[in-house]
Design a protein around this motif. Sequence first.
Motif, PDB file in Angstrom:
ATOM      1  N   LEU A   6       0.848  -1.217   0.000  1.00  0.00           N
ATOM      2  CA  LEU A   6       0.000   0.000   0.000  1.00  0.00           C
ATOM      3  C   LEU A   6       0.873   1.253   0.000  1.00  0.00           C
ATOM      4  O   LEU A   6       0.565   2.249  -0.657  1.00  0.00           O
ATOM      5  CB  LEU A   6      -0.919  -0.022   1.215  1.00  0.00           C
ATOM      6  CG  LEU A   6      -1.977  -1.133   1.251  1.00  0.00           C
ATOM      7  CD1 LEU A   6      -2.808  -1.025   2.511  1.00  0.00           C
ATOM      8  CD2 LEU A   6      -2.867  -1.095   0.011  1.00  0.00           C
ATOM      9  N   ASP A 121      -0.901   4.787   4.065  1.00  0.00           N
ATOM     10  CA  ASP A 121      -1.741   3.607   3.907  1.00  0.00           C
ATOM     11  C   ASP A 121      -2.930   3.799   4.853  1.00  0.00           C
ATOM     12  O   ASP A 121      -2.874   4.581   5.801  1.00  0.00           O
ATOM     13  CB  ASP A 121      -0.940   2.338   4.236  1.00  0.00           C
ATOM     14  CG  ASP A 121      -0.484   2.343   5.686  1.00  0.00           C
ATOM     15  OD1 ASP A 121       0.615   2.858   5.954  1.00  0.00           O
ATOM     16  OD2 ASP A 121      -1.262   1.881   6.547  1.00  0.00           O
ATOM     17  N   GLN A 122      -3.990   3.044   4.579  1.00  0.00           N
ATOM     18  CA  GLN A 122      -5.257   3.317   5.269  1.00  0.00           C
ATOM     19  C   GLN A 122      -5.161   3.187   6.789  1.00  0.00           C
ATOM     20  O   GLN A 122      -5.980   3.744   7.517  1.00  0.00           O
ATOM     21  CB  GLN A 122      -6.351   2.394   4.739  1.00  0.00           C
ATOM     22  CG  GLN A 122      -6.079   0.930   5.016  1.00  0.00           C
ATOM     23  CD  GLN A 122      -7.074   0.004   4.341  1.00  0.00           C
ATOM     24  OE1 GLN A 122      -7.499   0.263   3.224  1.00  0.00           O
ATOM     25  NE2 GLN A 122      -7.451  -1.044   5.037  1.00  0.00           N
ATOM     26  N   ARG A 125      -5.428   6.385   9.028  1.00  0.00           N
ATOM     27  CA  ARG A 125      -6.619   7.253   9.142  1.00  0.00           C
ATOM     28  C   ARG A 125      -7.266   7.073  10.509  1.00  0.00           C
ATOM     29  O   ARG A 125      -7.448   5.946  10.995  1.00  0.00           O
ATOM     30  CB  ARG A 125      -7.629   6.910   8.040  1.00  0.00           C
ATOM     31  CG  ARG A 125      -7.109   7.240   6.651  1.00  0.00           C
ATOM     32  CD  ARG A 125      -8.148   6.996   5.593  1.00  0.00           C
ATOM     33  NE  ARG A 125      -9.206   8.019   5.649  1.00  0.00           N
ATOM     34  CZ  ARG A 125     -10.242   8.026   4.810  1.00  0.00           C
ATOM     35  NH1 ARG A 125     -10.387   7.056   3.928  1.00  0.00           N
ATOM     36  NH2 ARG A 125     -11.137   8.973   4.874  1.00  0.00           N
ATOM     37  N   ARG A 219      -5.524   1.770  -0.211  1.00  0.00           N
ATOM     38  CA  ARG A 219      -6.575   0.955   0.393  1.00  0.00           C
ATOM     39  C   ARG A 219      -6.376  -0.509   0.024  1.00  0.00           C
ATOM     40  O   ARG A 219      -6.139  -0.830  -1.139  1.00  0.00           O
ATOM     41  CB  ARG A 219      -7.954   1.436  -0.108  1.00  0.00           C
ATOM     42  CG  ARG A 219      -8.258   2.877   0.311  1.00  0.00           C
ATOM     43  CD  ARG A 219      -9.557   3.323  -0.329  1.00  0.00           C
ATOM     44  NE  ARG A 219     -10.640   2.397   0.061  1.00  0.00           N
ATOM     45  CZ  ARG A 219     -11.405   2.596   1.144  1.00  0.00           C
ATOM     46  NH1 ARG A 219     -11.213   3.658   1.896  1.00  0.00           N
ATOM     47  NH2 ARG A 219     -12.347   1.738   1.463  1.00  0.00           N
ATOM     48  N   ASP A 221      -8.612  -2.886   0.069  1.00  0.00           N
ATOM     49  CA  ASP A 221      -9.668  -3.458  -0.785  1.00  0.00           C
ATOM     50  C   ASP A 221      -9.440  -3.005  -2.230  1.00  0.00           C
ATOM     51  O   ASP A 221      -9.585  -1.847  -2.576  1.00  0.00           O
ATOM     52  CB  ASP A 221     -11.063  -3.037  -0.291  1.00  0.00           C
ATOM     53  CG  ASP A 221     -11.201  -1.536  -0.107  1.00  0.00           C
ATOM     54  OD1 ASP A 221     -10.615  -1.003   0.853  1.00  0.00           O
ATOM     55  OD2 ASP A 221     -11.847  -0.895  -0.958  1.00  0.00           O
ATOM     56  N   GLU A 226      -7.037   6.052  -2.896  1.00  0.00           N
ATOM     57  CA  GLU A 226      -8.163   6.978  -2.760  1.00  0.00           C
ATOM     58  C   GLU A 226      -7.590   8.373  -2.525  1.00  0.00           C
ATOM     59  O   GLU A 226      -6.660   8.536  -1.728  1.00  0.00           O
ATOM     60  CB  GLU A 226      -9.031   6.570  -1.567  1.00  0.00           C
ATOM     61  CG  GLU A 226     -10.242   7.467  -1.333  1.00  0.00           C
ATOM     62  CD  GLU A 226     -11.055   7.063  -0.108  1.00  0.00           C
ATOM     63  OE1 GLU A 226     -10.631   6.092   0.595  1.00  0.00           O
ATOM     64  OE2 GLU A 226     -12.079   7.722   0.173  1.00  0.00           O
TER      65      GLU A 226
END
Length: 230
Positions: A6, A121-122, A125, A219, A221, A226
């Motif tokens: 990621l 990377d997510q 967040r 992300r 998935d 994004e």
Amino acid sequence: ESNKELKRLVGVAAAGLVRDGMVCGIGTGSTVVFFIEELGRRVKEDKLRLTGVPTSFQSKLLCRKYNIPTLEIQDCAELDLAVDGADEVDPDLNAIKGGGAAHTREKVVAAMAREFVLIIDQSKRVERLGTAFPVPVEVIPSALQFVTARLRALGGEPELRMGVRKDGPVITDNGGMVLDVRFDPRTDLRRIDQELHVLPGVVETGLFYDLAKRALVGRADGMTVETLEK
Ligand code: DER
């Protein structure tokens, strides 16, 4: 392993934002490594012309490795773009940075840039800053005990950042030391940031309010990037 993929994804995507002739601030950390590598590929294969402004020895050495010309931060007053990682990013794109103890120069470079872009990377967040990551505060060594006491009085729990493969505390590129400060989750960290900036001996906090206009988020998935914009 997927986290690394990621980071590579967003690093490569961010390198695509760099246009020929740009002067671009280059952050510090493991996500930025992929950004610099892709810039190096573009310099080599696409003959991209850019000047990098590194924020640490880490990013400066990587620019040398990939033949990216550089300027020192002190030679600049404004930049076309700056790209950097983060430790936490909230829904307003405010961030906690400083995991790599480079946040003082990173914040100067971020502020110089016409556009400051975060690459994460997510997992970075969060709903609210300070939930998982302490707030890094760089101090001059002389003020260590003074600022530690004041941070406690502000409700913080400061911890001096120690070297891992160097005995003693981490010493930053500016000769400072770093306190990692945990606060109660309900704390108004914007107010804390303001109070810390008037405290003698504090060099810079890792609280990046109102600086990033865009964040590229890797992300898991679908292994997609994004883009969040403010
Ligand atoms: O030190 C920093 O501010 C870095 O940008 C860092 O916090 C992000 O590092 P990472 O990309 O290795 O997670």
